[in-house]
Motif scaffolding. Structure first.
Motif, PDB file in Angstrom:
ATOM      1  N   VAL A  87     -38.214  16.714  78.150  1.00 27.49           N
ATOM      2  CA  VAL A  87     -37.694  17.799  78.977  1.00 27.49           C
ATOM      3  C   VAL A  87     -38.722  18.908  79.139  1.00 27.49           C
ATOM      4  CG1 VAL A  87     -35.862  19.510  79.223  1.00 27.49           C
ATOM      5  CG2 VAL A  87     -35.346  17.306  78.195  1.00 27.49           C
ATOM      6  N   SER A  88     -38.792  19.450  80.369  1.00 31.81           N
ATOM      7  CA  SER A  88     -39.617  20.634  80.635  1.00 31.81           C
ATOM      8  C   SER A  88     -38.783  21.635  81.403  1.00 31.81           C
ATOM      9  CB  SER A  88     -40.868  20.269  81.431  1.00 31.81           C
ATOM     10  OG  SER A  88     -40.520  19.718  82.690  1.00 31.81           O
ATOM     11  N   PHE A  89     -39.180  22.907  81.344  1.00 38.71           N
ATOM     12  CA  PHE A  89     -38.389  23.948  82.003  1.00 38.71           C
ATOM     13  C   PHE A  89     -39.307  24.903  82.749  1.00 38.71           C
ATOM     14  CE2 PHE A  89     -35.966  27.929  82.222  1.00 38.71           C
ATOM     15  CZ  PHE A  89     -34.774  27.454  82.741  1.00 38.71           C
ATOM     16  N   ASP A  90     -38.992  25.110  84.037  1.00 40.74           N
ATOM     17  CA  ASP A  90     -39.723  26.045  84.886  1.00 40.74           C
ATOM     18  C   ASP A  90     -38.968  27.365  84.867  1.00 40.74           C
ATOM     19  OD1 ASP A  90     -40.825  27.566  86.906  1.00 40.74           O
ATOM     20  OD2 ASP A  90     -40.951  25.934  88.357  1.00 40.74           O
ATOM     21  N   SER A  91     -39.493  28.344  84.107  1.00 42.01           N
ATOM     22  CA  SER A  91     -38.796  29.617  83.955  1.00 42.01           C
ATOM     23  C   SER A  91     -38.816  30.455  85.226  1.00 42.01           C
ATOM     24  CB  SER A  91     -39.408  30.416  82.796  1.00 42.01           C
ATOM     25  OG  SER A  91     -40.795  30.630  83.012  1.00 42.01           O
ATOM     26  N   ASN A  92     -39.793  30.234  86.096  1.00 42.29           N
ATOM     27  CA  ASN A  92     -39.863  30.996  87.351  1.00 42.29           C
ATOM     28  C   ASN A  92     -38.736  30.626  88.301  1.00 42.29           C
ATOM     29  OD1 ASN A  92     -42.185  32.443  86.625  1.00 42.29           O
ATOM     30  ND2 ASN A  92     -43.518  30.770  87.296  1.00 42.29           N
ATOM     31  N   HIS A  93     -38.413  29.336  88.351  1.00 38.46           N
ATOM     32  CA  HIS A  93     -37.382  28.869  89.270  1.00 38.46           C
ATOM     33  C   HIS A  93     -36.113  28.429  88.547  1.00 38.46           C
ATOM     34  CE1 HIS A  93     -41.233  28.326  91.465  1.00 38.46           C
ATOM     35  NE2 HIS A  93     -40.519  28.768  92.480  1.00 38.46           N
ATOM     36  N   GLN A  94     -36.101  28.545  87.219  1.00 38.18           N
ATOM     37  CA  GLN A  94     -34.926  28.168  86.420  1.00 38.18           C
ATOM     38  C   GLN A  94     -34.517  26.716  86.674  1.00 38.18           C
ATOM     39  OE1 GLN A  94     -33.286  30.377  84.052  1.00 38.18           O
ATOM     40  NE2 GLN A  94     -35.284  31.327  84.409  1.00 38.18           N
ATOM     41  N   VAL A  95     -35.508  25.822  86.577  1.00 37.23           N
ATOM     42  CA  VAL A  95     -35.282  24.407  86.848  1.00 37.23           C
ATOM     43  C   VAL A  95     -35.628  23.586  85.610  1.00 37.23           C
ATOM     44  CG1 VAL A  95     -35.921  22.430  88.263  1.00 37.23           C
ATOM     45  CG2 VAL A  95     -35.780  24.698  89.296  1.00 37.23           C
ATOM     46  N   LEU A  96     -34.712  22.740  85.207  1.00 37.49           N
ATOM     47  CA  LEU A  96     -34.934  21.826  84.089  1.00 37.49           C
ATOM     48  C   LEU A  96     -35.245  20.449  84.642  1.00 37.49           C
ATOM     49  CD1 LEU A  96     -32.836  21.559  80.854  1.00 37.49           C
ATOM     50  CD2 LEU A  96     -33.412  19.495  82.124  1.00 37.49           C
ATOM     51  N   THR A  97     -36.322  19.839  84.170  1.00 34.04           N
ATOM     52  CA  THR A  97     -36.727  18.501  84.597  1.00 34.04           C
ATOM     53  C   THR A  97     -36.718  17.571  83.399  1.00 34.04           C
ATOM     54  OG1 THR A  97     -38.113  19.413  86.346  1.00 34.04           O
ATOM     55  CG2 THR A  97     -38.510  17.125  85.708  1.00 34.04           C
ATOM     56  N   SER A  98     -36.090  16.412  83.558  1.00 32.52           N
ATOM     57  CA  SER A  98     -35.949  15.466  82.456  1.00 32.52           C
ATOM     58  C   SER A  98     -36.457  14.085  82.849  1.00 32.52           C
ATOM     59  CB  SER A  98     -34.486  15.364  82.035  1.00 32.52           C
ATOM     60  OG  SER A  98     -34.290  14.276  81.154  1.00 32.52           O
ATOM     61  N   ASN A  99     -37.202  13.452  81.948  1.00 33.88           N
ATOM     62  CA  ASN A  99     -37.604  12.052  82.083  1.00 33.88           C
ATOM     63  C   ASN A  99     -37.024  11.297  80.900  1.00 33.88           C
ATOM     64  OD1 ASN A  99     -39.429  12.191  84.464  1.00 33.88           O
ATOM     65  ND2 ASN A  99     -40.575  13.573  83.130  1.00 33.88           N
ATOM     66  N   LEU A 100     -36.193  10.284  81.177  1.00 32.73           N
ATOM     67  CA  LEU A 100     -35.479   9.589  80.113  1.00 32.73           C
ATOM     68  C   LEU A 100     -36.387   8.635  79.350  1.00 32.73           C
ATOM     69  CD1 LEU A 100     -32.050   8.789  81.797  1.00 32.73           C
ATOM     70  CD2 LEU A 100     -32.840  10.882  80.696  1.00 32.73           C
ATOM     71  N   THR A 101     -36.210   8.595  78.053  1.00 21.42           N
ATOM     72  CA  THR A 101     -36.952   7.683  77.171  1.00 21.42           C
ATOM     73  C   THR A 101     -36.012   7.160  76.084  1.00 21.42           C
ATOM     74  OG1 THR A 101     -37.646   9.613  75.863  1.00 21.42           O
ATOM     75  CG2 THR A 101     -39.195   8.806  77.508  1.00 21.42           C
ATOM     76  N   PRO A 102     -35.443   5.959  76.245  1.00 20.96           N
ATOM     77  CA  PRO A 102     -35.672   5.020  77.344  1.00 20.96           C
ATOM     78  C   PRO A 102     -34.791   5.340  78.557  1.00 20.96           C
ATOM     79  CG  PRO A 102     -34.156   4.068  75.784  1.00 20.96           C
ATOM     80  CD  PRO A 102     -34.559   5.404  75.209  1.00 20.96           C
ATOM     81  N   THR A 103     -35.044   4.635  79.645  1.00 23.00           N
ATOM     82  CA  THR A 103     -34.225   4.819  80.839  1.00 23.00           C
ATOM     83  C   THR A 103     -32.848   4.174  80.620  1.00 23.00           C
ATOM     84  OG1 THR A 103     -35.159   2.802  81.811  1.00 23.00           O
ATOM     85  CG2 THR A 103     -36.225   4.901  82.363  1.00 23.00           C
ATOM     86  N   VAL A 104     -31.915   4.524  81.493  1.00 27.74           N
ATOM     87  CA  VAL A 104     -30.525   4.058  81.336  1.00 27.74           C
ATOM     88  C   VAL A 104     -30.175   3.067  82.442  1.00 27.74           C
ATOM     89  CG1 VAL A 104     -28.106   4.772  81.323  1.00 27.74           C
ATOM     90  CG2 VAL A 104     -29.836   6.207  80.234  1.00 27.74           C
ATOM     91  N   ALA A 105     -29.639   1.894  82.064  1.00 29.92           N
ATOM     92  CA  ALA A 105     -29.263   0.874  83.039  1.00 29.92           C
ATOM     93  C   ALA A 105     -27.937   1.231  83.702  1.00 29.92           C
ATOM     94  CB  ALA A 105     -29.154  -0.484  82.354  1.00 29.92           C
ATOM     95  N   ILE A 106     -27.836   0.940  84.979  1.00 31.74           N
ATOM     96  CA  ILE A 106     -26.580   1.135  85.703  1.00 31.74           C
ATOM     97  C   ILE A 106     -26.238  -0.146  86.449  1.00 31.74           C
ATOM     98  CG2 ILE A 106     -26.753   3.642  85.972  1.00 31.74           C
ATOM     99  CD1 ILE A 106     -27.968   3.236  88.689  1.00 31.74           C
ATOM    100  N   LYS A 107     -24.932  -0.426  86.570  1.00 34.31           N
ATOM    101  CA  LYS A 107     -24.489  -1.641  87.227  1.00 34.31           C
ATOM    102  C   LYS A 107     -24.515  -1.477  88.736  1.00 34.31           C
ATOM    103  CE  LYS A 107     -21.448  -3.222  83.510  1.00 34.31           C
ATOM    104  NZ  LYS A 107     -20.056  -3.608  83.157  1.00 34.31           N
ATOM    105  N   LYS A 108     -24.965  -2.496  89.411  1.00 34.52           N
ATOM    106  CA  LYS A 108     -24.994  -2.472  90.865  1.00 34.52           C
ATOM    107  C   LYS A 108     -23.570  -2.426  91.397  1.00 34.52           C
ATOM    108  CE  LYS A 108     -27.170  -4.720  94.822  1.00 34.52           C
ATOM    109  NZ  LYS A 108     -28.025  -5.853  95.273  1.00 34.52           N
ATOM    110  N   GLY A 109     -23.316  -1.531  92.313  1.00 36.22           N
ATOM    111  CA  GLY A 109     -21.986  -1.354  92.869  1.00 36.22           C
ATOM    112  C   GLY A 109     -21.152  -0.357  92.086  1.00 36.22           C
TER     113      GLY A 109
END
Length: 265
Positions: A87-109
């Motif tokens: 996770v990183s945070f841009d204090s100027n724009h108040q934006v949180l950015t996240s990269n998952l480790t590991p990524t999460v699987a989702i079912k098609k449909g």
């Protein structure tokens, strides 16, 4: 002259006068109503004449409110609670950015249902239950979620969550969050979605040979004042260019009918 006869004559005159005034009033009301409706009917006809396809519109006027929210640091204060992500945070724009480790699987449909369930899980997304899915603001790889309140949802980057998906896996997300807003003034009568589309047409924001896909009522940022962000009810209108198939979203202030322009418009 017979006074009784005179009384009858006056009675007949008064009755005739009452009937005349009643009919005149009724006809004037009909004329007034037809005049008030005529511009809308004429505008819809003109829009269709320009080969613009419209969805089902109506003249219903809902109610809304001016709301305001103060700046907050809740994302920054709570970001350490997040797990399984960088996770990183841009204090100027108040934006949180996240990269998952590991990524999460989702079912098609079942993409939306899976993402919503994951968002509400502990340590996955801060305040995840406060966002609702917006299909109309989403794309193939970006699922958009708007922050919701009692008054409605705020469709503005100051209160949005964008989930990034690649190959049926959640890769990460970008999140903005606004504090619980205060109502400045409520019970305001708003314009209808029909009025909003007509106003966009008058402003030349709907080109000939295009298609109005949908209309959606929500809240959008209006201005910053005295340390608070003020949000206003707005009609969001999705418009497709028939040639390029590009879809643009236009906004109309649902109180004043003013077209809300973004910096790149």
């Amino acid at each position: 002259m017979d006074f009784r006869r005179i009384e009858w004559i006056f009675l007949v005159i008064f009755l005739a006068l009452d009937i005349f005034l009643g009919v005149s009033f009724y006809q004037s009301q009909k004329v007034e109503l037809s005049v008030s409706k005529a511009p809308t009917t004429q505008m819809i006809t003109e829009i269709k004449r320009d080969q613009i396809t419209l969805p089902e519109l109506n003249n219903k006027t809902p109610k809304g409110a001016y709301i305001a929210s103060r700046p907050n640091t809740l994302l920054y204060q709570n970001m350490r609670q997040l797990q399984g992500q960088s996770v990183s945070f841009d204090s100027n724009h108040q934006v949180l950015t996240s990269n998952l480790t590991p990524t999460v699987a989702i079912k098609k449909g079942e993409e939306v249902a899976t993402i919503e369930k994951w968002m509400k899980g502990n340590h996955n997304v801060l305040f995840g239950s406060e966002y609702s899915y917006s299909k109309r603001l989403s794309s193939k790889n970006i699922y958009a979620f708007a922050q919701k309140f009692k008054e409605g949802a705020i469709y503005d980057d100051r209160a949005m969550l964008y989930v990034r998906v690649e190959g049926n896996r959640v890769m990460g997300y970008t999140q903005m969050y606004t504090a619980q807003p205060e109502i400045l003034r409520d019970g305001i009568k708003l314009v209808s979605n029909e009025d909003a589309v007509i106003e966009l047409y008058r402003d030349n924001d709907i080109l000939n040979n295009s298609k109005v896909l949908w209309t959606k009522l929500g809240y959008t940022w209006l201005l910053d004042a005295k340390g608070s962000s003020v949000y206003v009810p707005a009609w969001f209108v999705g418009i497709e260019n028939r040639n390029s198939r590009n879809i643009t979203v236009k906004k109309i202030n649902a109180i004043t009918k003013a077209v809300i322009k973004t910096p790149n418009q």
